[in-house]
Design a protein around this motif. Structure first.
Motif, short mmCIF file in Angstrom:
data_model
loop_
_atom_site.label_atom_id
_atom_site.label_comp_id
_atom_site.label_asym_id
_atom_site.label_seq_id
_atom_site.Cartn_x
_atom_site.Cartn_y
_atom_site.Cartn_z
N CYS A 222 3.01 13.80 4.62
CA CYS A 222 4.47 13.65 4.70
C CYS A 222 5.15 14.23 3.46
O CYS A 222 6.28 13.86 3.15
N GLY A 223 4.44 15.12 2.75
CA GLY A 223 5.04 15.76 1.59
C GLY A 223 5.07 14.86 0.37
O GLY A 223 4.43 13.79 0.34
N ASP A 224 5.80 15.30 -0.65
CA ASP A 224 5.85 14.57 -1.93
C ASP A 224 6.51 13.20 -1.81
O ASP A 224 6.29 12.32 -2.65
N ARG A 225 7.31 13.04 -0.79
CA ARG A 225 8.04 11.77 -0.64
C ARG A 225 7.09 10.59 -0.48
O ARG A 225 7.36 9.49 -0.96
N GLY A 226 6.01 10.80 0.28
CA GLY A 226 4.98 9.78 0.41
C GLY A 226 5.15 8.80 1.55
O GLY A 226 4.29 7.95 1.78
N TRP A 227 6.26 8.89 2.31
CA TRP A 227 6.46 7.96 3.41
C TRP A 227 7.43 8.55 4.43
O TRP A 227 8.20 9.46 4.12
N VAL A 228 7.38 8.01 5.65
CA VAL A 228 8.32 8.39 6.71
C VAL A 228 8.77 7.12 7.41
O VAL A 228 8.10 6.07 7.35
N LYS A 229 9.90 7.22 8.08
CA LYS A 229 10.41 6.10 8.89
C LYS A 229 10.42 6.52 10.35
O LYS A 229 10.93 7.60 10.69
N VAL A 230 9.82 5.70 11.21
CA VAL A 230 9.76 6.00 12.63
C VAL A 230 10.27 4.82 13.43
O VAL A 230 10.26 3.67 12.96
N GLU A 231 10.72 5.11 14.66
CA GLU A 231 11.14 4.06 15.60
C GLU A 231 10.37 4.27 16.89
O GLU A 231 10.35 5.38 17.43
N VAL A 232 9.73 3.21 17.36
CA VAL A 232 8.86 3.28 18.53
C VAL A 232 9.55 2.61 19.72
O VAL A 232 10.08 1.50 19.59
N PHE A 233 9.52 3.28 20.88
CA PHE A 233 10.10 2.74 22.11
C PHE A 233 9.01 2.68 23.17
O PHE A 233 8.40 3.70 23.51
N VAL A 234 8.76 1.47 23.71
CA VAL A 234 7.72 1.27 24.71
C VAL A 234 8.18 0.27 25.76
O VAL A 234 9.06 -0.57 25.50
N PRO A 235 7.60 0.33 26.97
CA PRO A 235 7.86 -0.74 27.95
C PRO A 235 7.44 -2.08 27.36
O PRO A 235 6.53 -2.15 26.51
N GLU A 236 8.09 -3.12 27.80
CA GLU A 236 7.87 -4.45 27.20
C GLU A 236 6.43 -4.94 27.35
O GLU A 236 5.99 -5.82 26.58
N GLY A 237 5.66 -4.37 28.29
CA GLY A 237 4.27 -4.80 28.48
C GLY A 237 3.28 -4.13 27.56
O GLY A 237 2.08 -4.44 27.61
N VAL A 238 3.73 -3.21 26.70
CA VAL A 238 2.84 -2.47 25.81
C VAL A 238 2.96 -3.04 24.40
O VAL A 238 4.06 -3.12 23.84
N THR A 239 1.85 -3.44 23.81
CA THR A 239 1.86 -3.92 22.43
C THR A 239 1.89 -2.74 21.47
O THR A 239 1.39 -1.66 21.77
N VAL A 240 2.50 -2.94 20.32
CA VAL A 240 2.56 -1.91 19.28
C VAL A 240 2.00 -2.51 18.00
O VAL A 240 2.38 -3.62 17.60
N HIS A 241 1.10 -1.76 17.34
CA HIS A 241 0.43 -2.29 16.16
C HIS A 241 0.34 -1.19 15.11
O HIS A 241 -0.04 -0.07 15.41
N ALA A 242 0.71 -1.51 13.87
CA ALA A 242 0.63 -0.57 12.76
C ALA A 242 -0.33 -1.12 11.71
O ALA A 242 -0.25 -2.30 11.35
N THR A 243 -1.22 -0.27 11.23
CA THR A 243 -2.21 -0.70 10.25
C THR A 243 -2.76 0.52 9.53
O THR A 243 -2.35 1.65 9.81
N ASN A 244 -3.71 0.34 8.62
CA ASN A 244 -4.34 1.49 7.98
C ASN A 244 -5.52 1.98 8.81
O ASN A 244 -6.01 1.28 9.71
N SER A 245 -5.99 3.18 8.52
CA SER A 245 -7.01 3.82 9.35
C SER A 245 -8.30 3.01 9.42
O SER A 245 -8.89 2.85 10.49
N ASP A 246 -8.75 2.49 8.29
CA ASP A 246 -10.03 1.76 8.28
C ASP A 246 -9.94 0.49 9.11
O ASP A 246 -10.86 0.17 9.89
N LYS A 247 -8.87 -0.24 8.96
CA LYS A 247 -8.73 -1.49 9.74
C LYS A 247 -8.58 -1.18 11.22
O LYS A 247 -9.07 -1.92 12.08
N PHE A 248 -7.90 -0.05 11.54
CA PHE A 248 -7.73 0.29 12.94
C PHE A 248 -9.07 0.52 13.63
O PHE A 248 -9.26 0.13 14.78
N LYS A 249 -10.00 1.14 12.94
CA LYS A 249 -11.33 1.40 13.52
C LYS A 249 -12.00 0.10 13.94
O LYS A 249 -12.71 0.05 14.95
N SER A 250 -11.78 -0.97 13.18
CA SER A 250 -12.41 -2.25 13.52
C SER A 250 -11.80 -2.88 14.76
O SER A 250 -12.40 -3.76 15.38
#
Length: 332
Positions: A222-250
């Motif tokens: 994401c360049g020198d800034r180091g972060w981005v902001k996103v907005e996620v839109f999903v049907p109400e039956g879909v869960t959304v989860h954010a985590t780091n790569s290593d934890k996601f693998k588990s």
């Protein structure tokens, strides 16, 4: 016939459906392509075929109510017009569940077409054609269900005035990559009952956003800034989860259905999870990254380069943002 929680897939093939449609279109004065604004990329696939029928084509953008918290019907109409390169006068935003809107649509159609003329309702599975037909003819006769593909044959009827004949054929299935690979319960989870859910995340390099277990996006740069902001839109039956790569693998091995739903464990195996195809992606502010039929991720700030993992046969789409950022929404 009306289904009440009966979950069973229809087995009619697209080839048979298209033959039925072509046999009906000859007697119709116009084609009304019904698209689902929440599953836009999947449901507008039939447009080119509709245009080839050499009939006037109108686009009914259905289920606008599921996005009413963020965008108006007029905004949707302009966005669809730009995306499909169609005259805005041929695009009609609608919610088939809104009785007043359906009455207005019925009057508009009957004012446009002469007595005795027929129009064809065309679309993919579960865009709401049967619900639209019920509203247009003021009857519960058509099959109505949240499960895709429950209209099994051509259904027709006239409105209250009897002026115009409405013809509805079964929905096409070819463009839906999930339909043949997931169980009815998981498919229903992709169809919102009341609306979409939205989530805002600030991501740093190496973090992951998962839309259930249907796909996940990793921020690689994401360049020198180091972060981005996103907005996620999903049907109400879909869960959304954010985590780091290593934890996601588990979460993937063993599969955590309680956190990554849908799919269910059986459909996870059917989709070959977690061995998904990796797609390099880059998105800019005011763009959406779409997982067709599942939802989308809108970039609100920064520059995003990453990797999107999806089941084989599901291809991502980058498009202009459908829903403005929160800052723009507040100004409006």
């Amino acid at each position: 016939m009306r289904h009440y929680g009966v979950l069973k897939k229809a087995s009619i093939k697209d080839k048979v459906i298209k033959e039925d449609i072509l046999s009906q279109v000859k007697r119709c004065s116009a084609v009304f392509l019904v698209v689902d604004i929440g599953q836009f990329e999947i449901s507008c696939e039939a447009l080119n075929w509709a245009v080839e029928m050499d009939k006037p084509v109108f686009v009914l953008v259905n289920k606008c109510d599921v996005l009413k918290k963020w965008v108006t019907p007029d905004q949707i109409s302009r966005w669809v017009s730009d995306r499909l390169k169609l005259d805005p006068k041929r695009i009609i935003p609608i919610s088939a569940k809104d009785r007043r809107a359906m009455a207005d649509l019925r009057h508009r159609i009957e004012d446009t077409f002469s007595p005795g003329e027929a129009i064809l309702l065309l679309g993919t599975t579960n865009v709401g054609k049967s619900t639209l037909l019920s509203g247009l003819i003021c009857s519960d006769t058509p099959t109505v269900s949240r499960l895709p593909g429950t209209t099994l044959g051509v259904v027709e009827g006239k409105g209250k005035s009897g002026r115009v004949l409405y013809v509805d054929a079964p929905g096409l299935k070819e463009s839906n990559p999930w339909l043949s690979r997931m169980c009815p319960e998981c498919l229903v989870a992709l169809i919102p009952q009341k609306g979409f859910s939205n989530f805002v995340f600030t991501l740093k390099t190496g973090q992951v956003i998962a839309l259930g277990g249907l796909g996940w996006l990793r921020l690689d740069s994401c360049g020198d800034r180091g972060w981005v902001k996103v907005e996620v839109f999903v049907p109400e039956g879909v869960t959304v989860h954010a985590t780091n790569s290593d934890k996601f693998k588990s979460l993937c091995d063993p599969f955590r259905e309680d956190i990554m739903s849908p799919p269910c464990p059986s459909c996870w195996s059917s989709l070959d999870g977690p061995s998904y195809t990796s797609h390099p992606v880059s998105i800019h502010v005011n763009q959406d990254l779409v997982i067709p039929g599942c939802g989308w991720i809108a970039l609100r700030s920064g520059n995003f380069s990453g990797t999107l993992s999806l089941p084989e046969g599901v291809d991502p789409v980058v498009r202009p943002s459908l829903i403005p950022s929160e800052a723009v929404r507040k100004k409006a």
